[in-house]
Design a protein around this motif. Structure first.
Motif, PDB file in Angstrom:
ATOM      1  N   PRO A  36      46.654 -74.943 118.957  1.00  0.00           N
ATOM      2  CA  PRO A  36      47.362 -74.519 117.750  1.00  0.00           C
ATOM      3  C   PRO A  36      47.069 -75.436 116.568  1.00  0.00           C
ATOM      4  N   SER A  37      47.409 -74.951 115.383  1.00  0.00           N
ATOM      5  CA  SER A  37      47.196 -75.719 114.170  1.00  0.00           C
ATOM      6  C   SER A  37      47.954 -77.046 114.236  1.00  0.00           C
ATOM      7  N   GLY A  38      47.308 -78.110 113.771  1.00  0.00           N
ATOM      8  CA  GLY A  38      47.997 -79.406 113.670  1.00  0.00           C
ATOM      9  C   GLY A  38      47.958 -80.262 114.921  1.00  0.00           C
ATOM     10  N   CYS A  39      47.138 -79.871 115.916  1.00  0.00           N
ATOM     11  CA  CYS A  39      47.143 -80.633 117.173  1.00  0.00           C
ATOM     12  C   CYS A  39      45.995 -81.644 117.258  1.00  0.00           C
ATOM     13  N   GLY A  40      45.302 -81.869 116.157  1.00  0.00           N
ATOM     14  CA  GLY A  40      44.329 -82.962 116.130  1.00  0.00           C
ATOM     15  C   GLY A  40      42.875 -82.587 116.368  1.00  0.00           C
ATOM     16  N   LYS A  41      42.554 -81.293 116.359  1.00  0.00           N
ATOM     17  CA  LYS A  41      41.174 -80.865 116.629  1.00  0.00           C
ATOM     18  C   LYS A  41      40.221 -81.354 115.549  1.00  0.00           C
ATOM     19  N   THR A  42      40.585 -81.080 114.287  1.00  0.00           N
ATOM     20  CA  THR A  42      39.699 -81.449 113.173  1.00  0.00           C
ATOM     21  C   THR A  42      39.575 -82.967 113.054  1.00  0.00           C
ATOM     22  N   THR A  43      40.698 -83.650 113.220  1.00  0.00           N
ATOM     23  CA  THR A  43      40.663 -85.107 113.151  1.00  0.00           C
ATOM     24  C   THR A  43      39.715 -85.656 114.224  1.00  0.00           C
ATOM     25  N   SER A  44      39.812 -85.124 115.435  1.00  0.00           N
ATOM     26  CA  SER A  44      38.932 -85.588 116.517  1.00  0.00           C
ATOM     27  C   SER A  44      37.481 -85.343 116.170  1.00  0.00           C
ATOM     28  N   MET A  45      37.173 -84.138 115.663  1.00  0.00           N
ATOM     29  CA  MET A  45      35.791 -83.823 115.324  1.00  0.00           C
ATOM     30  C   MET A  45      35.270 -84.734 114.210  1.00  0.00           C
ATOM     31  N   ARG A  46      36.106 -84.960 113.186  1.00  0.00           N
ATOM     32  CA  ARG A  46      35.629 -85.748 112.042  1.00  0.00           C
ATOM     33  C   ARG A  46      35.463 -87.228 112.361  1.00  0.00           C
ATOM     34  N   MET A  47      35.996 -87.645 113.501  1.00  0.00           N
ATOM     35  CA  MET A  47      35.739 -89.033 113.896  1.00  0.00           C
ATOM     36  C   MET A  47      34.331 -89.178 114.469  1.00  0.00           C
ATOM     37  N   ILE A  48      33.725 -88.052 114.913  1.00  0.00           N
ATOM     38  CA  ILE A  48      32.376 -88.134 115.502  1.00  0.00           C
ATOM     39  C   ILE A  48      31.330 -88.494 114.448  1.00  0.00           C
ATOM     40  N   ASN A  49      31.534 -88.030 113.206  1.00  0.00           N
ATOM     41  CA  ASN A  49      30.566 -88.410 112.166  1.00  0.00           C
ATOM     42  C   ASN A  49      31.142 -89.441 111.179  1.00  0.00           C
ATOM     43  N   ARG A  50      32.255 -90.063 111.595  1.00  0.00           N
ATOM     44  CA  ARG A  50      32.875 -91.141 110.826  1.00  0.00           C
ATOM     45  C   ARG A  50      33.396 -90.709 109.457  1.00  0.00           C
TER      46      ARG A  50
END
Ligand code: ADP
Ligand code: ADP
Length: 227
Positions: A36-50
């Motif tokens: 669901p929205s807000g569970c950290g998916k985008t944050t996790s992905m954006r840590m891969i490219n810093r």
């Protein structure tokens, strides 16, 4: 391989977006982050490219802690596709795709020729290559967005809800095209979506995120569906 070891992200306002994430993403897999929205998916992905730095924990790519790698260099090996294709409005389609290769030293002529090949691969009608982004449909713009991410032939491709802004018929088309592309290119893909149907259609590995930024399940689509 991309590995997360005890990765936590807390934003300055106190929000705990990702909580102690442990995850190993195999090379050449199509891994989908779903939940669901807000569970950290985008944050996790954006840590891969810093684009986002973790508060604690380690992310490694091919065994190397990425916090020790120059972010610009790191990103040359990581294509990135977002929901609104993010194209440069004042450059034609072909020049949008050729931009990064030219910046990294390819001649404009070679970069344009390569760009046409990549545009063909993603299924864009090549007569559109000399148009500007605003003259394309949403679905066509997303194809160009994928082509641009692939132009430097990076081993890793990050895709953040890339097809969620296009209408359902076009979306199905793009999903099918993505599967065809991956069968051919075999990139390490990390794809974020909140749509479980899209996740099981595309992914060979599904990471299910839950509230509070925790990983609830990480498995093949058949196992995730039967759970
Ligand atoms: P998802 O991709 O699963 O929708 P996000 O990674 O975007 O989730 O967000 C996870 C949590 O972190 C949400 O509660 C969101 O509101 C919060 N968040 C995201 N970005 C920021 C930020 N820059 N500052 C504070 N909180 C944020
Ligand atoms: P979709 O809903 O399938 O994404 P659109 O209805 O936005 O498609 O566009 C349909 C067709 O019209 C596409 O082939 C697109 O190239 C063309 N088109 C859309 N906007 C423009 C524009 N501003 N100028 C020229 N052609 C356009």
């Amino acid at each position: 391989m991309i590995s997360f070891e005890g990765v936590t992200k807390q934003y300055p306002d106190g929000t705990l977006a990702v909580d102690s994430l442990d995850l190993r993403i195999e090379d050449r897999s199509f891994t989908v982050f779903v939940g669901p929205s807000g569970c950290g998916k985008t944050t996790s992905m954006r840590m891969i490219n810093r684009m986002i730095e973790p508060t604690s924990g380690t992310i490694s790519v091919d065994g190397r802690d990425i916090s020790t790698v120059d972010a610009v260099k790191l990103r040359l090996g990581i294509g990135y596709v977002i929901q609104s294709a993010g194209l440069l409005p004042h450059r034609t389609v072909v020049d949008n795709v050729a931009t990064v290769p030219v910046l990294t030293g390819r001649s404009r002529k070679e970069a344009r020729r390569d760009a046409m090949e990549v545009l063909e691969r993603v299924g864009l009608d090549l007569s559109l290559a000399t148009r500007y982004p605003s003259q394309l449909s949403g679905g066509q713009q997303q194809r160009v967005g994928v082509a641009r991410a692939l132009a430097a032939d990076p081993p890793i491709l990050l895709m953040d809800e890339p097809f969620s802004a296009v209408d359902p018929v076009v979306r199905e088309d793009l999903q099918t095209e993505m599967l065809r592309l991956q069968a051919d290119l075999k990139k390490t893909i990390v794809f974020v979506t909140h749509d479980i149907d899209e996740a099981v259609k595309l992914g060979d590995r599904i990471a299910v995120f839950g509230t509070g930024g925790t990983l609830q399940q990480y498995d093949t689509p058949d196992v995730v569906l039967s759970a």
